[in-house]
Structures are given as C-alpha cells and as structure tokens.
Design an enzyme around this catalytic site. Structure first.
Site, PDB file in Angstrom:
ATOM      1  N   ASP A 130      28.858   6.455  48.022  1.00 48.24           N
ATOM      2  CA  ASP A 130      29.299   6.198  49.506  1.00 48.24           C
ATOM      3  C   ASP A 130      28.581   5.139  50.189  1.00 48.24           C
ATOM      4  O   ASP A 130      28.533   5.217  51.284  1.00 48.24           O
ATOM      5  CB  ASP A 130      29.170   7.603  50.058  1.00 48.24           C
ATOM      6  N   GLU A 214      12.754   9.887  45.969  1.00 48.54           N
ATOM      7  CA  GLU A 214      12.281   8.766  45.435  1.00 48.54           C
ATOM      8  C   GLU A 214      10.801   8.449  45.372  1.00 48.54           C
ATOM      9  O   GLU A 214      10.333   7.920  44.324  1.00 48.54           O
ATOM     10  CB  GLU A 214      12.723   7.970  46.630  1.00 48.54           C
TER      11      GLU A 214
END
Length: 265
Positions: A130, A214
């Site tokens: 996306d 992350e």
C-alpha cells in the site's frame, strides 16, 4: 511456465525463472506481506506495475492465509516479474498483540536464507503493497553495503520521517518517537543479504511493541554508525506511505454485495 511445489507446511511457492542474469547488478529481493481485503488486488496491481520496470528483482509475496489466493496467483502469473508466492498464516500470538506482518516478513527472510546463492550480491527490502515507490528508490538501494536508510513521506503522522545526516553520518531522526535508536519506517531501509547470513537468528519478534518492530529488528545486526544514508544523503523522498482504504460501498444494495464479493475472492 510456473512450477508448484510445497516448501514447508503452510507455505506454497510459485517461482518463475530469473531472466535478468547481469552478473554485476545486485539482485533485489522485495518482500511484500499481503492479506485479503477489497483493495488487495488493486494495491498489488499498482505495485506489480512499478516492479515490472525494476531490473533483476525477485518479488517475494507472502499472504496471511492458509491457502493460496487464485486471484493473487493470477496477477503474479500475468506479470513479467520474477516472483515467489508464499502463504503463511499469522500466529494467534501475533494477532493478539496487534502486530502486523511478523510471520510474513519472517517467512520472506527465511526463504532468502534458503535460496540465495552466497556468491551473488543481493539486497532485501520490505515493500508493503500500500506504498508508492519511485523507480529511483530501487536503484538507490542496490548501493547497500550493510544497512541503507532514507526518508519516507507521510509516515508517523508527518509529511516526512527522515534521518538527520551530518558529514555523511546519521546523527538522529526527525520522526515519531525520535529517541528510538532507529526511528525509521519499514519502508525506509534496506539490508545487504550478507547480513542475514552473518546473523542467522535475525528475525522479527512477536514480543515487540507495534511501533518498535523496525528498531528491534535493526538492533540485531547494526548500530547507528553502520547506517548508510542514501537518496542524496536523505534529502529526497523516493517512497511514500500513501496507504489505501477499502472503497466506500455505501450505495451498493445488500443483495448485490454477495455478487460483488466473488470478484475479490
């Protein structure tokens, strides 16, 4: 011709033959977690149209499902992209913690470990379906020696999340929760494949806070001093966290919904 074989329980793989054999150009492994939703095929179509212009790329699409989607497989077969299609259902633990894409990203990483030829230079990147990508980004990430990094537009509630660079070194971040050692979006970094073999246990954890995936992933392999700022030392935006939403079907009659849904099965 596409050959179907089972790689492991719950993982079905469809490889295409790698056509681009340039021995100098590093191969790009692009890992895309995906899941069934009304916008899934449009999102994957847009990404496929982008990746069709990227040389020597291998698209690893990992679906959050027990079984393959015929619509996703058809899209991949109709594309000109070298790909592997895996199905990996998200664990109950991950679902309970609201973490997204953990099992899928780990499945993509493990596939690279099992199939990459160590003598070939390669880079891997998490390309969510996306986002919007400039073709320049993929050429930039080929420069990755260990861990490269760059800005991401529309991330973290900001117009841009970006590393702060001084004299070619990352010294901080302009981002949500900048005190994180690696305050970067999933779309904002790439790693050389050698990192996976130097750190064979490196993977995403189910015990991570949702916005710290992350940071905890990168902490397993590097420090801030290892980061390589790309995109003109992080002054250019080459990827945007545009995201898509399920379409507004407020004017669709209830009796038509069942008929409509067959196109998205």
């Amino acid at each position: 011709m596409c050959i179907l074989f089972v790689a492991a329980a719950g993982e079905i793989v469809h490889p295409k033959t790698q056509v681009d054999t340039d021995p100098i150009l590093p191969i790009l492994y692009l890992i895309t977690p995906t899941y069934y939703r009304l916008s899934q095929i449009p999102d994957l179509t847009r990404l496929a149209n982008t990746l069709a212009h990227v040389k020597k790329a291998h698209w690893i699409v990992v679906e959050d499902a027990y079984h393959e989607s015929q619509r996703v497989l058809a899209l991949l077969n109709q594309s000109s992209i070298t790909y592997t299609y895996l199905t990996k259902r998200e664990s109950k633990k991950a679902r309970a913690s609201n973490l997204k894409g953990v099992s899928q990203r780990n499945a993509g990483i493990e596939w690279i470990r099992q199939h990459h030829i160590p003598t070939v230079d390669g880079v891997f990147y998490f390309a969510d379906d996306d986002n919007t990508y400039s073709l320049e980004l993929f050429e930039e990430m080929r420069k990755t020696r260990k861990v490269s990094i760059w800005p991401v537009g529309f991330a973290g509630g900001r117009a841009v999340e970006t590393p702060k660079v001084e004299n070619g070194k990352v010294v901080g971040f302009s981002a949500w929760s900048p005190e994180r050692e690696f305050a970067v979006d999933m779309a904002g970094f790439a790693l050389n494949v050698k990192v996976l073999f130097d750190h064979p246990n490196m993977k995403f954890s189910y015990n991570t806070e949702n916005s710290f995936q992350e940071t905890e992933f990168l902490q397993q392999c590097c420090t801030r001093d290892d980061l390589e700022p790309l995109a003109d030392e992080c002054t250019k935006i080459l990827v945007w966290h545009t995201r898509t939403e399920n379409p507004d079907m407020g004017f669709v009659k209830p009796q038509d919904v069942k008929h409509l849904m067959k196109f998205y099965a």
